[in-house]
Design a protein around this motif. Structure first.
Motif, mmCIF file in Angstrom:
data_model
loop_
_atom_site.group_PDB
_atom_site.id
_atom_site.type_symbol
_atom_site.label_atom_id
_atom_site.label_comp_id
_atom_site.label_asym_id
_atom_site.label_seq_id
_atom_site.Cartn_x
_atom_site.Cartn_y
_atom_site.Cartn_z
ATOM 1 N N SER A 18 0.826 -1.208 0.000
ATOM 2 C CA SER A 18 0.000 0.000 0.000
ATOM 3 C C SER A 18 0.860 1.258 0.000
ATOM 4 N N ALA A 22 0.971 4.063 -2.922
ATOM 5 C CA ALA A 22 0.607 5.442 -2.591
ATOM 6 C C ALA A 22 1.647 6.429 -3.102
ATOM 7 N N PHE A 26 0.682 9.193 -6.172
ATOM 8 C CA PHE A 26 0.276 10.490 -5.626
ATOM 9 C C PHE A 26 -0.043 11.515 -6.714
ATOM 10 N N TRP A 29 -3.507 10.900 -7.974
ATOM 11 C CA TRP A 29 -4.514 11.303 -6.984
ATOM 12 C C TRP A 29 -4.708 12.814 -7.012
ATOM 13 N N THR A 65 -1.267 12.754 2.840
ATOM 14 C CA THR A 65 -1.982 11.960 1.841
ATOM 15 C C THR A 65 -1.411 10.551 1.755
ATOM 16 N N LEU A 66 -0.095 10.442 1.725
ATOM 17 C CA LEU A 66 0.548 9.124 1.647
ATOM 18 C C LEU A 66 0.225 8.289 2.887
ATOM 19 N N MET A 69 -3.553 7.200 2.653
ATOM 20 C CA MET A 69 -3.749 6.158 1.642
ATOM 21 C C MET A 69 -3.181 4.824 2.107
ATOM 22 N N THR A 70 -1.985 4.855 2.681
ATOM 23 C CA THR A 70 -1.281 3.619 3.033
ATOM 24 C C THR A 70 -2.035 2.824 4.086
ATOM 25 N N ARG A 73 -5.806 1.623 2.764
ATOM 26 C CA ARG A 73 -5.879 0.488 1.833
ATOM 27 C C ARG A 73 -5.365 -0.788 2.473
ATOM 28 N N PRO A 255 -3.789 2.734 -8.164
ATOM 29 C CA PRO A 255 -3.310 2.332 -6.840
ATOM 30 C C PRO A 255 -3.992 1.077 -6.298
ATOM 31 N N THR A 259 -1.728 -2.021 -5.520
ATOM 32 C CA THR A 259 -1.713 -2.554 -4.163
ATOM 33 C C THR A 259 -1.966 -4.059 -4.169
#
Length: 276
Positions: A18, A22, A26, A29, A65-66, A69-70, A73, A255, A259
């Motif tokens: 994930s 991410a 990015f 996104w 954001t990272l 997301m990480t 997910r 992503p 993932t």
């Protein structure tokens, strides 16, 4: 031979996959958030505007954001795998075992992440007076209180939970129906995983684009769910459902697919080492 059941030590591989996805995705996104929110970008043509939206610094909210997301997910995909096995052990029907864990974990993740999601999307607006997530959160709280931090959560749950339920369901279906690959045949494993991952990612992205647009419109206008929907229908008609769909399909499908793909590869490598 059936695939091995998920185990608790799989979590590290889900988080690693994930995180990598991410970082790589990015820029996609960022482009999707700007396109779906309808933020106005300066530029004489599409290429210039794309450069301004995706490539040109500053990358506001990058770390937040990272992080969001990480963990989101990883929690959903790992939780879905563990939860499915647990529900089956309790004797739940296969359909319920495949959807209930994703629904519960996806809802929790979206609620927990909501202030972060709103702040990171808000500061992608070139006209935003907030330069970072902390400032955006403070501004939202000052103007709208705690409720403002969770504004749009209904649309977000309506969009995110079906997206992951769809992606997980398609992933599991493809896992069960695609011909098995020899774990030691790296090329066969890569091809099989790529087919499964891309199919699941695209399905999850395309089906939920209208809800992405609706959520971002709520962020931008501060209107409620119903009023935002009425505004979109009045101004754009049913075509609002396709707003930003190209960017969103890429930004969401990529992503998701990456993932799933990277998790498969990492777990397959781990399992091969155990066989040696």
């Amino acid at each position: 031979m059936s695939p091995p059941k998920a185990s608790n030590d799989d979590a590290i591989y889900h988080f690693a996959a994930s995180g990598i996805a991410a970082v790589i995705n990015f820029p996609l996104w960022r482009a999707s958030a700007i396109a779906q929110s309808g933020f106005k970008l300066e530029g004489s043509n599409m290429l210039v505007r794309y450069y301004n939206a995706v490539i040109q610094p500053p990358f506001r909210g990058l770390a937040a954001t990272l992080f969001g997301m990480t963990w989101a997910r990883a929690a959903i995909f790992f939780g879905a795998d563990i939860g499915k096995d647990y529900c089956k052990a309790l004797g739940m029907p296969s359909a319920a075992a495949a959807t209930v864990p994703t629904f519960l974990i996806g809802s929790f993740v979206q609620i927990a992440n909501m202030p972060l999601v709103r702040a990171t999307i808000t500061i992608q607006d070139p006209k935003s007076t907030s330069n970072n997530v902390r400032q955006a959160l403070a501004s939202i709280y000052k103007s709208h209180g705690v409720a403002g931090l969770y504004h749009g959560v209904s649309a977000a749950i309506m969009k995110t939970v079906p997206k992951y339920i769809t992606a997980v369901a398609v992933k599991d279906y493809m896992e069960d129906t695609l011909p098995r690959a020899d774990p030691l045949d790296r090329n066969a494993v890569l091809v099989r995983s790529a087919i499964k991952s891309v199919t699941a990612g695209v399905a999850g992205a395309v089906l939920t684009n209208p809800l992405d647009v609706l959520r971002n419109e709520m962020f931008k206008t501060e209107l409620g769910l119903v009023d935002s929907y009425k505004k979109l229908m009045r101004e754009e008609g049913a075509m609002f459902m396709a707003r930003g769909i190209a960017a969103n399909t890429t930004a969401v499908a990529a992503p998701l697919a990456m993932t799933i793909f990277l998790t498969d590869i990492l777990l397959n490598n781990r399992n091969n080492k155990r066989l040696l």
